[in-house]
Enzyme design. Structure first.
Site, mmCIF file in Angstrom:
data_model
loop_
_atom_site.group_PDB
_atom_site.id
_atom_site.type_symbol
_atom_site.label_atom_id
_atom_site.label_comp_id
_atom_site.label_asym_id
_atom_site.label_seq_id
_atom_site.Cartn_x
_atom_site.Cartn_y
_atom_site.Cartn_z
ATOM 1 N N TYR A 165 -7.140 41.848 -99.083
ATOM 2 C CA TYR A 165 -6.390 41.220 -100.056
ATOM 3 C C TYR A 165 -5.099 40.587 -99.464
ATOM 4 O O TYR A 165 -4.738 39.440 -99.629
ATOM 5 C CB TYR A 165 -5.957 41.912 -101.147
ATOM 6 C CG TYR A 165 -5.336 41.328 -102.252
ATOM 7 C CD1 TYR A 165 -5.914 40.382 -103.212
ATOM 8 C CD2 TYR A 165 -3.859 41.276 -102.735
ATOM 9 C CE1 TYR A 165 -5.551 39.746 -104.112
ATOM 10 C CE2 TYR A 165 -3.181 40.563 -103.521
ATOM 11 C CZ TYR A 165 -4.080 39.856 -104.594
ATOM 12 O OH TYR A 165 -3.681 39.176 -105.396
ATOM 13 N N THR B 206 -2.109 42.545 -115.096
ATOM 14 C CA THR B 206 -3.169 41.765 -115.360
ATOM 15 C C THR B 206 -4.391 42.605 -115.204
ATOM 16 O O THR B 206 -4.303 43.900 -114.592
ATOM 17 C CB THR B 206 -3.517 40.629 -114.338
ATOM 18 O OG1 THR B 206 -3.949 41.085 -113.093
ATOM 19 C CG2 THR B 206 -2.371 39.504 -114.349
ATOM 20 N N PRO B 207 -5.717 42.247 -115.325
ATOM 21 C CA PRO B 207 -6.778 43.286 -115.269
ATOM 22 C C PRO B 207 -7.277 43.760 -113.747
ATOM 23 O O PRO B 207 -7.199 44.564 -113.521
ATOM 24 C CB PRO B 207 -8.092 42.512 -115.898
ATOM 25 C CG PRO B 207 -7.525 41.461 -116.948
ATOM 26 C CD PRO B 207 -6.255 41.255 -116.429
ATOM 27 N N LEU B 208 -6.679 42.579 -112.993
ATOM 28 C CA LEU B 208 -6.886 42.890 -111.624
ATOM 29 C C LEU B 208 -6.019 43.964 -111.038
ATOM 30 O O LEU B 208 -6.341 44.940 -110.151
ATOM 31 C CB LEU B 208 -6.990 41.552 -110.770
ATOM 32 C CG LEU B 208 -7.147 41.451 -109.045
ATOM 33 C CD1 LEU B 208 -8.606 41.799 -108.990
ATOM 34 C CD2 LEU B 208 -6.844 40.276 -108.510
ATOM 35 N N ASN C 180 -6.141 29.470 -108.687
ATOM 36 C CA ASN C 180 -5.575 30.807 -109.067
ATOM 37 C C ASN C 180 -6.714 31.923 -108.969
ATOM 38 O O ASN C 180 -6.380 33.016 -108.961
ATOM 39 C CB ASN C 180 -5.409 30.614 -110.617
ATOM 40 C CG ASN C 180 -5.075 32.107 -111.242
ATOM 41 O OD1 ASN C 180 -4.157 32.660 -110.949
ATOM 42 N ND2 ASN C 180 -6.028 32.799 -112.061
ATOM 43 N N ASP D 146 -18.150 28.541 -109.277
ATOM 44 C CA ASP D 146 -18.252 29.499 -108.113
ATOM 45 C C ASP D 146 -17.148 28.749 -107.043
ATOM 46 O O ASP D 146 -17.267 27.743 -106.354
ATOM 47 C CB ASP D 146 -19.432 29.614 -107.242
ATOM 48 C CG ASP D 146 -19.259 30.589 -106.270
ATOM 49 O OD1 ASP D 146 -18.391 31.032 -105.652
ATOM 50 O OD2 ASP D 146 -20.502 30.508 -105.406
ATOM 51 N N GLY E 26 -6.263 38.089 -120.164
ATOM 52 C CA GLY E 26 -5.206 38.777 -119.927
ATOM 53 C C GLY E 26 -4.853 38.563 -118.295
ATOM 54 O O GLY E 26 -3.580 39.163 -117.639
#
Length: 271
Positions: free
Chosen positions: A165, A200-202, A95, A68, A18
């Site tokens: 963010y 999106t999940p985020l 991304n 990572d 997703g």
């Protein structure tokens, strides 16, 4: 179809069903990419992602590997393994990203540094690790090597409740333009995509945080309010956004570098 025929790409943050990274990886393969190396810290959803990609009916190779993005050693491993297996690298998509919620007074220095590490420092490490390989892409494709950074509309929009963010994404925007200037002579194009509200999940986790902060009554109300802020009046889906990455990775964009492609439904017109 076939806009990325023969290209080899690394796409970070592509381990969660997703999200934009998975949509980009699938779109690249459908457009003829020879191989896509999808990387992520997550492994629990790997089977679902491999099944999705396998069902798309493409001929390209798909790898999902643990990575990572804040580790210089991990970057060296990913690039070395990719070049060894596929004899080159043509596209890097940075991304991977995280959200750290809270304003200045609520955000710890540790959390701010965590956001910067994933949303900004990882771009620096990725470009640095991939530059030599990407610099050889011009021998295969006229458009040369490609770096695409996913930077979000957060890079140019102010927000008092999500400082980590927004600041980290804004820093990534400057990094993109500086890298475009530096790497242009090596035939490497560096651009950024700035998605708006993309489900999106985020994003859903972010909306939940806004609801918890009392900004909206529910996540549905939050989504509707954010969607109404742009002229198109709706949220984007990851598959919508993937088209922007395909364009920048393709030979159609071979004279495009240092560009910020707003994919925000027009919300940027208000800022």
């Amino acid at each position: 179809m076939g806009r990325l025929n023969g290209k080899v790409a690394i796409v970070t943050g592509a381990g969660r069903v997703g999200n934009i990274g998975v949509a980009v990886a699938r779109a690249f393969l459908r457009e003829g990419a020879r191989a896509v190396i999808a990387t992520d810290m997550r492994a629990e959803e790997g089977y679902d992602i491999r099944a999705l990609v396998a069902g798309d009916g493409h001929a390209g190779v798909f790898r999902l590997v643990e990575h990572d993005v804040t580790s210089e050693a991990d970057w060296a491993r990913i690039v070395s393994d990719t070049v060894a297996e596929f004899d080159g690298l043509d596209v890097l998509v940075n991304n991977a990203g995280i959200a750290v919620h809270g304003g200045i007074l609520q955000t710890s220095l540790e959390d701010l540094r965590k956001a910067m590490a994933v949303n900004h420092d990882a771009l620096f490490l990725g470009i640095k690790a991939c530059a030599a390989a990407l610099g050889q892409a011009h021998t295969r494709f006229a458009g040369g090597g490609v770096v695409i950074n996913n930077l979000s509309m957060a890079s140019y929009m102010m927000n008092a409740t999500n400082i980590g963010y927004h600041v980290s994404k804004a820093a990534g925007r400057m990094l993109t333009t500086c890298a475009a200037l530096e790497l242009g002579p090596q035939k490497i194009r560096v651009n950024s995509v700035h998605p708006g509200v993309t489900m999106t999940p985020l994003i859903r986790e972010g909306l939940e945080a806004y609801v918890a902060a009392g900004m909206w009554e529910s996540t549905d109300a939050a989504e509707a309010a954010l969607a109404a802020m742009n002229p198109l009046g709706r949220a984007s889906q990851p598959e919508d956004t993937a088209h922007a990455f395909v364009y920048l990775a393709s030979e159609e964009a071979q004279f495009v570098t240092g560009a910020s492609l707003y994919h925000d439904g027009g919300i940027g017109l208000r800022y």
